[in-house]
Design an enzyme around this catalytic site. Structure first.
Site, short mmCIF file in Angstrom:
data_model
loop_
_atom_site.label_atom_id
_atom_site.label_comp_id
_atom_site.label_asym_id
_atom_site.label_seq_id
_atom_site.Cartn_x
_atom_site.Cartn_y
_atom_site.Cartn_z
N THR A 209 0.85 -1.20 0.00
CA THR A 209 0.00 0.00 0.00
C THR A 209 0.88 1.24 0.00
OG1 THR A 209 -1.94 1.04 1.02
CG2 THR A 209 -0.33 0.10 2.54
N ASN A 210 0.31 2.41 0.28
CA ASN A 210 1.07 3.66 0.28
C ASN A 210 0.57 4.54 1.43
OD1 ASN A 210 -1.18 5.38 -0.76
ND2 ASN A 210 -1.01 3.95 -2.46
N ARG A 211 1.14 5.74 1.53
CA ARG A 211 0.89 6.58 2.71
C ARG A 211 -0.37 7.43 2.63
NH1 ARG A 211 5.38 6.63 5.89
NH2 ARG A 211 7.36 6.16 4.86
N ALA A 275 -4.82 7.44 -4.20
CA ALA A 275 -3.47 7.02 -4.56
C ALA A 275 -3.57 5.54 -4.92
CB ALA A 275 -2.53 7.23 -3.39
#
Ligand code: C5P
Length: 413
Positions: A209-211, A275
């Protein structure tokens, strides 16, 4: 926002310098207009050094190619007069236009805030009270004077309110007036918003995943609903669903693509604030992997590019770009590559900007070459600035002139 700061001739003119500086710091475009008497108290050079524009010379000189006596008032989003002397209030109430400040006050349709300052005897004179009552009746907001030390060492009521009080009053009036202009401007429109960072399964336990927090996308959905739109939010974030918004919870890029494609079919606007992971494991394991997995990655479908390829006539597409270097240059190229109408770019390496923060600072690029800089502010303020650009597109207008500054001021998503 464009603010005209009128300064008339009282000792409190020195405090107007601080009002000027604070309004500029809050991201507003401030043009100071000084009466002849004000120039006796504070030099025009002081205001010119702090404001967005030099102090205009007067009623007979053009200002930025416009006729100064009407141009300034017409272009203003708000006029604040600090200090407003008894003489200035009398001339304004009587409809006189014998200098640039009173002419600007007569020519403007924008909200006006006056901050009276004078000696107690003058403040208590019925003529002053009647002039203020007249102005109030016409919708002028008054920031009343306070009690304290006056010019010449006297004490009493009449001292101009402190700069912080004046600036807070100005910002509240600006917020209310932009909220008024926005109310219902998306009514009847179908808006689809994506938010959050997708999670791509490695196995039943782990994900890539991402932030992204999803705060900016949720703020866009909430703002669009407040402005009258019928909103579908497709979110990979665990944030609560905004009220009045049809919320679809997804996890992966594939789930997001399916939900967005279905909702976008009859949408007027799609805002891709999510995102979306750019790559994912080619095959997720059905069982928990023990040891270090050999990850084979594949690109995810570009949801936004797919939307652009199949867009309905008149549909407005908005992409987001989180960058860490040459943000605007990269975003300009992305705007073309993705075929979107608007690209909202933020430099996530800047302080207070982007992932997980409650504030954001963005540049909105338009496919028409327009560019809007939105200074650091809450994600809701950024959301409204993005929707202002969307509403302009829906009306058939352009994004904005080159390098427009908005006073209004998202996470990188
Ligand atoms: O190319 P990049 O990931 O920086 O582009 C960001 C924009 O494209 C965002 O609006 C994001 O929601 C969208 N996007 C997408 N599908 C992907 C990757 C990004 O729609 N697979």
């Amino acid at each position: 926002m464009r603010i005209v700061l009128g300064v008339s001739g009282g000792i409190a003119a020195y405090k107007a310098v601080e009002v000027c500086r604070r309004l500029v710091d809050a991201g507003h475009h401030v043009t100071p207009v000084l009466t002849e008497a004000a120039r006796r108290f504070v030099g025009a050079a002081t205001f010119s050094a702090l404001a967005s524009d030099p102090v205009p010379e007067g009623i007979w000189e053009p200002f930025e190619g416009r006729i100064a006596h009407t141009g300034l008032g017409r272009a203003a989003d708000l006029v604040v007069v600090a200090p407003a002397t008894a003489d200035l209030l009398a001339r304004y109430a009587a409809g006189m236009a014998d200098d640039l400040l009173t002419a600007t006050l007569l020519a403007t349709g924008a909200p006006v805030v006056v901050c009276p300052a004078m000696h107690t005897e003058m403040w208590e004179h019925p003529a002053v009270a009647e002039n203020l009552a007249t102005l109030r009746r016409r919708g002028v907001r008054v920031v009343p004077p306070e009690s304290g030390r006056l010019a010449g060492g006297d004490e009493g009521t009449g001292r101009m309110a402190e700069p912080g009080t004046i600036v807070a009053a100005v910002l509240a009036v600006l917020d209310a007036s932009s909220g008024e202009a926005r109310r219902g401007d998306l009514s009847g429109r179908r808006v689809v918003v994506s938010a959050g960072g997708t999670r791509e399964a490695i196995d039943p336990v782990r994900v890539i995943t991402n932030r992204s927090s999803g705060k900016q996308g949720h703020a866009v959905a909430e703002a669009a609903a407040d402005r009258g739109a019928k909103v579908t939010l497709v979110t990979a974030s665990a944030l609560p669903a905004p009220s009045g918004v049809d919320t679809v919870r997804v996890e992966s890029a594939a789930e997001m693509e399916a939900a967005i494609d279905a909702a976008a079919r009859d949408a007027d606007v799609v805002v891709m604030a999510a995102a979306v992971a750019d790559f994912r494991p080619k095959a997720a394991s059905d069982q928990k992997v023990h040891g270090v997995p050999e990850l084979v990655l594949e690109p995810t479908p570009d949801i936004l590019a797919g939307l652009a390829a199949r867009r309905r006539p008149g549909q407005v597409l908005v992409g987001f770009a989180a960058e860490t270097e040459d943000a605007v240059g990269r975003a300009g190229r992305k705007l073309e590559r993705k075929g979107v109408d608007l690209l909202v770019v933020n430099d996530v390496s800047a302080p207070g900007v982007g992932f997980e923060h409650d504030t954001n600072e963005v540049t909105i690029l338009g496919s028409d070459g327009g560019r809007i800089n939105v200074p650091l502010g809450s994600k809701r303020l950024v959301a409204d600035a993005v929707l202002d650009a969307v509403a302009a597109r829906l009306r058939g207008g352009s994004t904005a002139g080159a390098d427009t500054e908005t006073g209004d001021t998202g996470e990188s998503r």
